[in-house]
Design an enzyme around this catalytic site. Structure first.
Site, PDB file in Angstrom:
ATOM      1  N   LYS A  97      16.897  42.837  17.707  1.00  0.00           N
ATOM      2  CA  LYS A  97      17.937  42.243  16.842  1.00  0.00           C
ATOM      3  C   LYS A  97      18.506  43.298  15.913  1.00  0.00           C
ATOM      4  O   LYS A  97      17.864  44.328  15.635  1.00  0.00           O
ATOM      5  CB  LYS A  97      17.396  41.073  16.021  1.00  0.00           C
ATOM      6  N   GLY A 103      13.553  48.980  12.801  1.00  0.00           N
ATOM      7  CA  GLY A 103      14.376  47.929  12.189  1.00  0.00           C
ATOM      8  C   GLY A 103      14.975  46.996  13.221  1.00  0.00           C
ATOM      9  O   GLY A 103      15.891  46.225  12.929  1.00  0.00           O
ATOM     10  N   LEU A 104      14.437  47.039  14.454  1.00  0.00           N
ATOM     11  CA  LEU A 104      15.001  46.225  15.539  1.00  0.00           C
ATOM     12  C   LEU A 104      14.106  45.041  15.891  1.00  0.00           C
ATOM     13  O   LEU A 104      14.354  44.332  16.867  1.00  0.00           O
ATOM     14  CB  LEU A 104      15.233  47.111  16.776  1.00  0.00           C
ATOM     15  N   ALA A 105      13.067  44.838  15.088  1.00  0.00           N
ATOM     16  CA  ALA A 105      12.148  43.691  15.233  1.00  0.00           C
ATOM     17  C   ALA A 105      11.426  43.662  16.581  1.00  0.00           C
ATOM     18  O   ALA A 105      11.152  42.585  17.116  1.00  0.00           O
ATOM     19  CB  ALA A 105      12.870  42.375  14.982  1.00  0.00           C
ATOM     20  N   ASP A 147      10.230  37.430  11.043  1.00  0.00           N
ATOM     21  CA  ASP A 147      11.323  37.590  12.010  1.00  0.00           C
ATOM     22  C   ASP A 147      11.031  36.883  13.338  1.00  0.00           C
ATOM     23  O   ASP A 147      11.896  36.839  14.216  1.00  0.00           O
ATOM     24  CB  ASP A 147      11.583  39.083  12.291  1.00  0.00           C
TER      25      ASP A 147
HETATM   26  P1  ATP Z   1      11.152  44.554  11.467  1.00  0.00           P
HETATM   27  O1  ATP Z   1      12.576  44.948  11.570  1.00  0.00           O
HETATM   28  O2  ATP Z   1      10.801  43.251  12.091  1.00  0.00           O
HETATM   29  O3  ATP Z   1      10.549  44.696  10.114  1.00  0.00           O
HETATM   30  P2  ATP Z   1      10.673  46.938  12.932  1.00  0.00           P
HETATM   31  O4  ATP Z   1      11.609  46.683  14.049  1.00  0.00           O
HETATM   32  O5  ATP Z   1      11.099  47.927  11.911  1.00  0.00           O
HETATM   33  O6  ATP Z   1      10.269  45.577  12.291  1.00  0.00           O
HETATM   34  P3  ATP Z   1       8.509  46.981  14.745  1.00  0.00           P
HETATM   35  O7  ATP Z   1       8.913  47.814  15.922  1.00  0.00           O
HETATM   36  O8  ATP Z   1       8.491  45.524  14.907  1.00  0.00           O
HETATM   37  O9  ATP Z   1       9.332  47.437  13.491  1.00  0.00           O
HETATM   38  O10 ATP Z   1       7.090  47.505  14.288  1.00  0.00           O
HETATM   39  C1  ATP Z   1       6.605  47.349  12.989  1.00  0.00           C
HETATM   40  C2  ATP Z   1       5.135  47.703  13.022  1.00  0.00           C
HETATM   41  O11 ATP Z   1       4.446  46.655  13.716  1.00  0.00           O
HETATM   42  C3  ATP Z   1       4.850  48.980  13.788  1.00  0.00           C
HETATM   43  O12 ATP Z   1       4.538  50.014  12.889  1.00  0.00           O
HETATM   44  C4  ATP Z   1       3.681  48.668  14.684  1.00  0.00           C
HETATM   45  O13 ATP Z   1       2.533  49.399  14.348  1.00  0.00           O
HETATM   46  C5  ATP Z   1       3.390  47.185  14.492  1.00  0.00           C
HETATM   47  N1  ATP Z   1       3.349  46.448  15.783  1.00  0.00           N
HETATM   48  C6  ATP Z   1       2.384  45.605  16.145  1.00  0.00           C
HETATM   49  N2  ATP Z   1       2.631  45.088  17.359  1.00  0.00           N
HETATM   50  C7  ATP Z   1       3.775  45.613  17.795  1.00  0.00           C
HETATM   51  C8  ATP Z   1       4.534  45.466  18.987  1.00  0.00           C
HETATM   52  N3  ATP Z   1       4.155  44.657  19.998  1.00  0.00           N
HETATM   53  N4  ATP Z   1       5.680  46.158  19.085  1.00  0.00           N
HETATM   54  C9  ATP Z   1       6.085  46.963  18.061  1.00  0.00           C
HETATM   55  N5  ATP Z   1       5.394  47.141  16.933  1.00  0.00           N
HETATM   56  C10 ATP Z   1       4.248  46.477  16.775  1.00  0.00           C
END
Ligand code: ATP
Length: 283
Positions: free
Chosen positions: A8, A95-97, A133
């Site tokens: 997202k 930041g792409l969840a 999210d």
């Molecule tokens: P958001 O935007 O939802 O805050 P994000 O996109 O910045 O999150 P994600 O890639 O979701 O970040 O990862 C955030 C943290 O969650 C990572 O540092 C990772 O260690 C942990 N994590 C646990 N499970 C997963 C997974 N299946 N995929 C990605 N990250 C994961």
């Protein structure tokens, strides 16, 4: 059982205050895009076996996919187990969840696999216990999210556009960004209500002009390279969503042109050109 877990972007993110439960009260318009992890799930006699195509993430109980599976099996008192294979494409901590998308895909997949017939609302309720999210990732499409992000109002007109996603080689933790925002007393913003009205009008130029993310100032200050990416993509209304900078384009050719311009100056960037996507079936 194969399920796609879509990434997202945030078209807007307003931080309205801190709550007693430790979360932030937010208002945001979220949009799912056609960049996804693929999850394959199958029944096994017991336990949760998680396999990833990367060593960058743990395949244990700290993984959001694993936690979603454990929660689902416990809620339904299921004693048998599941094997989950994740083909990860969504960059991590970008930041792409990506993690929330995987958790949502597990809940959707297991609901089918075990024929537990949870409704969309029940899945969203369960998803909110795993992460703020996750409810959005269960729904997909173009959605106004309020509360801590779990109260969803789908915007049925949707946003139909192409998106250039450009990720510099840095990771930004969302928790760090919120903490820094609090410490610096970041400004209260109000992009979201205007964005909801603009999306109804469907004018992509105006939508691009109204993008806004309260955490962007924090991320930009710590990582000036994000500003360089924005500058190159700015003709198309660029915004940083976490460390990932994205820009909207009305067609694929325009998006690919912007992506090429960015890659020429920043070959280190991981760049994707993807369309926006609509709501998940039964979402
Ligand atoms: P958001 O935007 O939802 O805050 P994000 O996109 O910045 O999150 P994600 O890639 O979701 O970040 O990862 C955030 C943290 O969650 C990572 O540092 C990772 O260690 C942990 N994590 C646990 N499970 C997963 C997974 N299946 N995929 C990605 N990250 C994961």
């Amino acid at each position: 059982m194969t399920v796609e877990a879509n990434a997202k972007i945030n078209l807007t993110l307003d931080i309205l205050g801190q709550r007693e439960d430790g979360y932030h009260e937010v208002a945001m318009v979220m949009q799912s895009v056609g960049l996804f992890d693929t999850l394959r799930m199958e029944l096994v006699s017991n336990g949760i076996a998680l396999h990833l195509n990367t060593t960058a993430l743990p395949a244990d109980e700290s993984n959001l996919a694993w936690r979603a599976a454990r929660r689902f099996l416990n809620v339904h008192g299921i004693r048998s187990g599941v094997r989950i294979e994740i083909e990860k494409r969504i960059p991590i901590a970008a930041g792409l969840a990506g993690g929330s998308a995987d958790a949502a895909a597990v809940l959707r997949g297991l609901n089918e696999l075990f024929a537990t017939q949870m409704t969309a609302a029940e899945l969203i309720h369960l998803g909110a216990e795993i992460g703020s999210d996750v409810p959005f990732c269960l729904r997909g499409g173009t959605v106004l999210a309020t509360g801590r992000g779990e109260i969803l109002t789908p915007l049925s007109c949707g946003l139909h556009a192409w998106v250039v996603l450009a990720r510099p080689p840095i990771e930004v933790s969302t928790a760090w960004a919120y903490n820094t925002f609090d410490r610096l007393h970041g400004l209260e913003t109000s992009w979201t209500s205007a964005m909801v009205e603009t999306i109804k009008k469907g004018d992509l130029k105006e939508i691009a002009a109204r993008l806004g993310n309260a955490l962007e100032a924090v991320t930009l200050k710590a990582h000036p390279v994000i500003g360089d990416y924005k500058h190159i993509l700015k003709e198309n209304g660029a915004l940083a969503s976490g460390p990932t900078v994205y820009a909207l384009a009305c067609d694929k050719v325009m998006a690919e042109r912007a992506a090429a311009a960015l890659s020429a100056v920043h070959p280190e960037a991981v760049v994707f050109v993807v369309p926006t996507t609509g709501p998940k079936e039964n979402g």
